[in-house]
Design a protein around this motif. Structure first.
Motif, PDB file in Angstrom:
ATOM      1  N   PRO A  84      -7.371  -4.776  13.456  1.00  0.00           N
ATOM      2  CA  PRO A  84      -7.071  -5.861  14.223  1.00  0.00           C
ATOM      3  C   PRO A  84      -6.364  -7.236  13.747  1.00  0.00           C
ATOM      4  O   PRO A  84      -6.258  -8.191  14.354  1.00  0.00           O
ATOM      5  CB  PRO A  84      -8.618  -6.289  14.569  1.00  0.00           C
ATOM      6  N   HIS A  85      -6.336  -7.197  12.385  1.00  0.00           N
ATOM      7  CA  HIS A  85      -6.197  -8.355  11.588  1.00  0.00           C
ATOM      8  C   HIS A  85      -4.538  -8.296  10.897  1.00  0.00           C
ATOM      9  O   HIS A  85      -4.175  -9.117  10.425  1.00  0.00           O
ATOM     10  CB  HIS A  85      -7.080  -9.014  10.617  1.00  0.00           C
ATOM     11  N   ASN A  86      -4.031  -6.987  11.136  1.00  0.00           N
ATOM     12  CA  ASN A  86      -2.536  -6.956  10.675  1.00  0.00           C
ATOM     13  C   ASN A  86      -1.959  -5.919  11.467  1.00  0.00           C
ATOM     14  O   ASN A  86      -2.480  -4.497  11.370  1.00  0.00           O
ATOM     15  CB  ASN A  86      -2.794  -6.484   9.186  1.00  0.00           C
ATOM     16  N   ASP A  87      -0.882  -6.072  12.153  1.00  0.00           N
ATOM     17  CA  ASP A  87      -0.502  -4.937  13.119  1.00  0.00           C
ATOM     18  C   ASP A  87       0.477  -4.056  12.569  1.00  0.00           C
ATOM     19  O   ASP A  87       1.003  -3.271  13.196  1.00  0.00           O
ATOM     20  CB  ASP A  87       0.376  -5.881  14.193  1.00  0.00           C
ATOM     21  N   LEU A  88       0.566  -4.067  11.266  1.00  0.00           N
ATOM     22  CA  LEU A  88       1.289  -3.234  10.442  1.00  0.00           C
ATOM     23  C   LEU A  88       0.311  -1.909   9.677  1.00  0.00           C
ATOM     24  O   LEU A  88       0.757  -1.165   9.225  1.00  0.00           O
ATOM     25  CB  LEU A  88       2.269  -3.575   9.441  1.00  0.00           C
ATOM     26  N   ILE A  89      -1.026  -2.217   9.860  1.00  0.00           N
ATOM     27  CA  ILE A  89      -1.559  -1.385   9.000  1.00  0.00           C
ATOM     28  C   ILE A  89      -2.742  -0.457  10.051  1.00  0.00           C
ATOM     29  O   ILE A  89      -3.104  -1.058  11.099  1.00  0.00           O
ATOM     30  CB  ILE A  89      -2.841  -2.194   8.188  1.00  0.00           C
ATOM     31  N   ILE A  90      -2.733   0.725   9.793  1.00  0.00           N
ATOM     32  CA  ILE A  90      -3.381   1.802  10.725  1.00  0.00           C
ATOM     33  C   ILE A  90      -4.188   2.688   9.648  1.00  0.00           C
ATOM     34  O   ILE A  90      -3.591   2.922   8.598  1.00  0.00           O
ATOM     35  CB  ILE A  90      -2.533   2.443  11.554  1.00  0.00           C
ATOM     36  N   ALA A  91      -5.184   3.082  10.151  1.00  0.00           N
ATOM     37  CA  ALA A  91      -6.137   3.905   9.340  1.00  0.00           C
ATOM     38  C   ALA A  91      -6.323   5.236  10.257  1.00  0.00           C
ATOM     39  O   ALA A  91      -6.268   5.234  11.441  1.00  0.00           O
ATOM     40  CB  ALA A  91      -7.474   3.109   9.027  1.00  0.00           C
ATOM     41  N   SER A  92      -6.584   6.485   9.342  1.00  0.00           N
ATOM     42  CA  SER A  92      -6.390   7.763  10.131  1.00  0.00           C
ATOM     43  C   SER A  92      -7.652   8.522   9.391  1.00  0.00           C
ATOM     44  O   SER A  92      -7.788   8.306   8.173  1.00  0.00           O
ATOM     45  CB  SER A  92      -5.268   8.442  10.152  1.00  0.00           C
ATOM     46  N   GLY A  93      -8.354   9.377  10.323  1.00  0.00           N
ATOM     47  CA  GLY A  93      -9.327  10.367   9.622  1.00  0.00           C
ATOM     48  C   GLY A  93      -9.051  11.701  10.128  1.00  0.00           C
ATOM     49  O   GLY A  93      -8.280  12.049  11.181  1.00  0.00           O
ATOM     50  N   SER A  94      -9.274  12.663   8.939  1.00  0.00           N
ATOM     51  CA  SER A  94      -8.660  13.989   9.453  1.00  0.00           C
ATOM     52  C   SER A  94      -9.809  15.244   8.868  1.00  0.00           C
ATOM     53  O   SER A  94     -10.760  14.838   8.457  1.00  0.00           O
ATOM     54  CB  SER A  94      -7.612  14.197   8.400  1.00  0.00           C
ATOM     55  N   GLU A  95      -9.169  16.233   9.408  1.00  0.00           N
ATOM     56  CA  GLU A  95     -10.172  17.364   9.155  1.00  0.00           C
ATOM     57  C   GLU A  95     -10.024  17.608   7.698  1.00  0.00           C
ATOM     58  O   GLU A  95     -11.083  18.626   7.108  1.00  0.00           O
ATOM     59  CB  GLU A  95      -9.748  18.843   9.822  1.00  0.00           C
ATOM     60  N   ASP A  96      -9.293  17.077   6.812  1.00  0.00           N
ATOM     61  CA  ASP A  96      -9.192  17.349   5.407  1.00  0.00           C
ATOM     62  C   ASP A  96     -10.196  16.247   4.655  1.00  0.00           C
ATOM     63  O   ASP A  96     -10.097  16.547   3.443  1.00  0.00           O
ATOM     64  CB  ASP A  96      -7.782  17.106   4.708  1.00  0.00           C
ATOM     65  N   CYS A  97     -10.956  15.826   5.445  1.00  0.00           N
ATOM     66  CA  CYS A  97     -12.395  15.139   4.840  1.00  0.00           C
ATOM     67  C   CYS A  97     -11.865  13.699   4.256  1.00  0.00           C
ATOM     68  O   CYS A  97     -12.612  13.220   3.587  1.00  0.00           O
ATOM     69  CB  CYS A  97     -13.039  15.831   3.934  1.00  0.00           C
ATOM     70  N   THR A  98     -10.744  13.149   4.562  1.00  0.00           N
ATOM     71  CA  THR A  98     -10.183  12.106   3.920  1.00  0.00           C
ATOM     72  C   THR A  98     -10.077  11.011   4.986  1.00  0.00           C
ATOM     73  O   THR A  98      -9.719  11.433   6.179  1.00  0.00           O
ATOM     74  CB  THR A  98      -9.175  12.129   3.112  1.00  0.00           C
ATOM     75  N   VAL A  99     -10.100   9.921   4.771  1.00  0.00           N
ATOM     76  CA  VAL A  99      -9.451   8.506   5.519  1.00  0.00           C
ATOM     77  C   VAL A  99      -8.179   8.192   4.632  1.00  0.00           C
ATOM     78  O   VAL A  99      -8.464   7.950   3.403  1.00  0.00           O
ATOM     79  CB  VAL A  99     -10.614   7.575   5.702  1.00  0.00           C
ATOM     80  N   MET A 100      -7.244   7.794   5.454  1.00  0.00           N
ATOM     81  CA  MET A 100      -5.937   7.243   4.669  1.00  0.00           C
ATOM     82  C   MET A 100      -5.692   6.002   5.475  1.00  0.00           C
ATOM     83  O   MET A 100      -5.836   5.905   6.586  1.00  0.00           O
ATOM     84  CB  MET A 100      -4.834   8.165   4.794  1.00  0.00           C
ATOM     85  N   VAL A 101      -5.148   4.732   4.657  1.00  0.00           N
ATOM     86  CA  VAL A 101      -4.700   3.769   5.331  1.00  0.00           C
ATOM     87  C   VAL A 101      -3.315   3.572   4.877  1.00  0.00           C
ATOM     88  O   VAL A 101      -2.764   3.678   3.965  1.00  0.00           O
ATOM     89  CB  VAL A 101      -5.650   2.580   4.709  1.00  0.00           C
ATOM     90  N   TRP A 102      -2.428   3.133   6.001  1.00  0.00           N
ATOM     91  CA  TRP A 102      -1.031   3.329   5.997  1.00  0.00           C
ATOM     92  C   TRP A 102      -0.493   1.933   6.192  1.00  0.00           C
ATOM     93  O   TRP A 102      -1.079   1.283   7.246  1.00  0.00           O
ATOM     94  CB  TRP A 102      -0.557   4.272   6.903  1.00  0.00           C
ATOM     95  N   GLN A 103       0.610   1.520   5.614  1.00  0.00           N
ATOM     96  CA  GLN A 103       1.451   0.351   5.959  1.00  0.00           C
ATOM     97  C   GLN A 103       2.753   0.803   6.748  1.00  0.00           C
ATOM     98  O   GLN A 103       3.554   1.285   5.986  1.00  0.00           O
ATOM     99  CB  GLN A 103       1.566  -0.588   4.865  1.00  0.00           C
ATOM    100  N   ILE A 104       2.739   0.219   7.816  1.00  0.00           N
ATOM    101  CA  ILE A 104       4.141   0.684   8.646  1.00  0.00           C
ATOM    102  C   ILE A 104       5.329  -0.515   8.516  1.00  0.00           C
ATOM    103  O   ILE A 104       4.722  -1.626   8.571  1.00  0.00           O
ATOM    104  CB  ILE A 104       3.716   0.808  10.200  1.00  0.00           C
ATOM    105  N   PRO A 105       6.493  -0.101   8.105  1.00  0.00           N
ATOM    106  CA  PRO A 105       7.298  -1.022   8.165  1.00  0.00           C
ATOM    107  C   PRO A 105       7.482  -1.948   9.145  1.00  0.00           C
ATOM    108  O   PRO A 105       7.420  -1.431  10.377  1.00  0.00           O
ATOM    109  CB  PRO A 105       8.641  -0.170   7.782  1.00  0.00           C
ATOM    110  N   GLU A 106       7.962  -3.177   9.101  1.00  0.00           N
ATOM    111  CA  GLU A 106       7.996  -4.092  10.158  1.00  0.00           C
ATOM    112  C   GLU A 106       8.699  -3.680  11.540  1.00  0.00           C
ATOM    113  O   GLU A 106       8.403  -3.923  12.575  1.00  0.00           O
ATOM    114  CB  GLU A 106       8.510  -5.450   9.568  1.00  0.00           C
ATOM    115  N   ASN A 107       9.965  -2.922  11.127  1.00  0.00           N
ATOM    116  CA  ASN A 107      10.645  -2.539  12.382  1.00  0.00           C
ATOM    117  C   ASN A 107      10.540  -0.969  12.696  1.00  0.00           C
ATOM    118  O   ASN A 107      11.319  -0.329  13.229  1.00  0.00           O
ATOM    119  CB  ASN A 107      12.117  -2.575  11.778  1.00  0.00           C
ATOM    120  N   GLY A 108       9.306  -0.503  12.073  1.00  0.00           N
ATOM    121  CA  GLY A 108       9.059   0.852  12.654  1.00  0.00           C
ATOM    122  C   GLY A 108       9.482   1.990  11.471  1.00  0.00           C
ATOM    123  O   GLY A 108      10.225   1.641  10.469  1.00  0.00           O
ATOM    124  N   LEU A 109       9.223   3.089  11.528  1.00  0.00           N
ATOM    125  CA  LEU A 109       9.490   4.089  10.639  1.00  0.00           C
ATOM    126  C   LEU A 109      11.212   4.593  10.760  1.00  0.00           C
ATOM    127  O   LEU A 109      11.476   4.777  11.609  1.00  0.00           O
ATOM    128  CB  LEU A 109       8.724   5.378  10.645  1.00  0.00           C
TER     129      LEU A 109
END
Length: 483
Positions: A106-131
C-alpha cells in the motif's frame, strides 16, 4: 370534509413511506461492466483449488495469477494495456510451484508480494513502466513456512511489514527491509487459516480458521484478545475482516449450508450484533470493504453477481443496497484502492472480475447530476505514505493511516526502490526454519555481460540452497515416519 381526510391520509402515508425507505446516498449505486475493448483478453487464469481472489490491483497495475507450466507465475499489466494479451507477454515467474496469493504494497505501487505452494514468500519490484522481460529474481525470498503459503498481506500503516499465513497453521510477520521473520504465531491455530485481516491501524489481527473459530490477536504480544467458537456453524470456509470502527464482519455458512453474513463487536464476541442468511449457493463469499463509505461488497467464487451492503449504527446494522449481476461466473476478483478511482465520474468502487480467459473491469457509480467534486462521497482516504517505519511498529508504536484528499484527483509520486539490508549470517545464530536465506546484492560493473552472468549464478545458487533446505526437512520427516 372528505377532502380534508384524504389530504391527511396522503400526508400520513408519505410520512410512513419516509420511515420505511431508509435514506442513504448509496441507495442508487449501480454497477456497469466496461466495453469489450477495455477488458484484458486471452489470459489463462489460474485453476488452482484455493479460495483467494487471484487478482490484485493498484493505481498503476493489475496483477493476475495465471496457469504456468513448471512453476508459478502471474501477470503484471499496466492498467492501460487492455485488449488481447500476447502469449509471449512477460510474467513474474520465480516460484517453483503455483502461486496462491498476491498483494500490492500500500506504500509503494511498484512492490508486490506473492505466496506459493513452494512454501516461500517472494517480494518483487516492478519497473516503473511495467515488465519488458520476464522477472525471475525477487528482491527478497522469505522462507519460514513448512507447507504452502496461502495468504500474504501488507501492514496498512507501517513500511515494509508483511504478514504471511501457511497451511502449516502458522502466521509469520516479516520485516521485509531486513528479510527477517520478526514474529511467529505458531500455536494459535490448530487447523488451516482461511483468512487474516489487519485492523485499521494495524495493531490487531482478525483470523478465520477451519476449526470454525474467529480470533482477534495482538501479534506483538502473541496473545489472543477475543475469540468466537462456531461463528458460522457450517463446514465450508469462513472469512473475517476488520471494519473501520473496530467491529468484525464475517461471512460463512449455516448448519444447513446456507450462506451467511454476520457483524460482531471485537471486544465481546459472545453474541453477534446481527446475522443474515443470504442463499444456498456453495461459493465462498469474498468480502471487500471500503472504510470511507462503510460499504461491504460480497463476491462469491463461482457466482455471477456482486452484492453490496452499507453498515451503519441503526438496526438491522447491515443494510442491503443492491446486486450487480452478469451472465458469466467469476473465478476471482481484484479491488482498486480509493486513490485509483475516477472522482469526476462519481466512481466509488472498481472491481476487476476474472473470467476463465479474461479480466473485466466493473465500475460502481453513484448517480449525481453535478460535475463538481462530491465531498460527501469522497472523504479523505488512506494515502500511500506510511505512518510508521517497520522498527517503530515492532517496538510497539501504533499509527493510523495518513489521509489524503481526492478533490484534485490522486497524482502518483515517484516510488523509492525497496532496499533489503541483511545482517551478516556468519555473525548470527545458526539458521532456523523462519530465517530468510536470500538477499539482494547490487554489483557495479562496467561490463553488462558480467552483471548478467553474476545474476544468473546468484539465482541458481539461491535455488540450490532452497532445495537443499527442503530436502533436509523431507529427510527428517521420512526418518520420523520410519521410527
Amino acid at each position: 370534509y372528505f377532502l380534508c381526510i384524504l389530504t391527511a391520509l396522503l400526508f400520513l402515508s408519505a410520512d410512513m413511506l419516509r420511515r420505511v425507505v431508509r435514506q442513504s446516498k448509496f441507495r442508487h449505486v449501480f454497477g456497469q461492466a466496461v466495453r469489450n475493448d477495455q477488458c484484458y483478453d486471452d489470459i489463462r487464469v489460474s485453476r488452482v483449488t484455493w479460495d483467494s481472489s487471484f487478482c490484485a490491483v493498484n493505481p498503476k497495475f493489475v496483477a493476475i495469477i495465471i496457469e504456468a507450466s513448471g512453476g508459478g507465475a502471474f501477470f503484471v499489466l499496466p492498467l492501460q494495456k487492455t485488449g488481447r494479451i500476447d502469449k509471449a507477454y512477460p510474467t513474474v515467474c520465480g516460484h517453483t510451484a503455483p502461486v496462491l496469493d498476491i498483494d500490492w504494497c500500500p506504500h509503494n505501487d511498484l512492490i508486490i508480494a506473492s505466496g506459493s505452494e513452494d512454501c516461500t514468500v517472494m517480494v518483487w519490484q516492478i519497473p516503473e513502466n511495467g515488465l519488458e522481460t520476464s522477472l525471475s529474481e525477487p528482491v527478497v525470498v522469505l522462507e519460514g513456512h513448512s507447507k504452502r503459503v496461502g495468504i500474504v498481506s501488507w501492514h496498512p500503516t507501517a513500511r515494509n511489514v508483511l504478514l504471511s499465513a501457511g497451511c502449516d497453521n502458522q502466521i509469520i510477520i516479516w520485516n521485509v527491509g531486513t528479510g527477517e521473520a520478526m514474529i511467529n504465531l505458531e500455536d494459535m491455530h490448530p487447523d488451516v487459516i482461511f483468512s487474516v485481516s489487519w485492523s485499521r491501524n494495524g495493531s490487531l489481527l482478525c483470523t478465520a480458521c477451519k476449526d470454525k473459530k474467529v480470533r482477534v490477536i495482538d501479534p506483538r504480544k502473541k496473545k489472543i484478545v477475543a475469540e468466537k467458537d462456531k461463528a458460522h456453524e457450517g463446514a465450508r470456509p469462513m472469512r473475517a475482516i476488520f471494519l473501520a470502527d473496530g467491529n468484525i464482519f464475517t461471512t460463512g455458512f449455516s448448519r444447513m449450508s446456507e450462506r451467511q453474513l454476520a457483524l460482531w463487536k471485537s471486544d465481546n464476541m459472545d453474541e453477534p450484533i446481527c446475522v443474515q442468511e443470504m442463499d444456498s449457493s456453495n461459493g465462498v463469499l469474498l468480502p471487500f470493504y471500503d472504510p470511507d463509505t462503510n460499504i461491504v461488497y460480497l463476491c462469491g467464487k463461482g457466482d455471477s453477481s456482486i452484492r453490496y451492503f452499507e453498515i451503519t449504527d441503526e438496526a438491522p446494522f447491515v443494510h442491503y443496497l443492491n446486486t450487480f449481476s452478469t451472465k458469466e461466473p467469476q473465478r476471482g476478483m481484484g479491488y482498486m484502492p480509493k486513490r485509483g478511482l475516477d472522482v469526476n465520474k462519481c466512481e466509488i468502487a472498481r472491481f476487476y472480475k476474472l473470467h476463465e480467459r479474461k479480466c473485466e473491469p466493473i465500475i460502481m457509480t453513484v448517480p449525481r447530476k453535478s460535475d463538481l467534486f462530491q465531498d460527501d462521497l469522497y472523504p479523505d482516504t488512506a494515502g500511500p505514505d506510511p505512518a510508521l517505519e517497520a522498527d517503530e511498529w515492532f517496538n510497539g508504536k501504533n499509527g493510523g493511516p495518513i489521509l489524503i484528499s481526492l478533490k484534485d484527483g490522486y497524482v502518483s509520486t515517484k516510488n523509492r526502490d525497496l532496499k533489503v539490508v541483511k545482517t551478516n549470517v556468519l555473525e548470527t545464530k545458526p539458521a532456523t526454519k523462519a530465517e530468510n536465506i536470500s538477499t539482494v546484492q547490487k554489483h557495479v560493473s562496467p561490463q553488462p555481460s558480467v552483471v548478467k552472468v553474476l545474476r544468473e549464478f546468484k539465482s541458481l545458487r539461491d535455488r540450490v540452497i532452497l532445495q537443499d533446505r527442503r530436502i533436509a526437512r523431507l529427510e527428517e520427516q521420512v526418518a520420523k515416519v520410519a521410527m
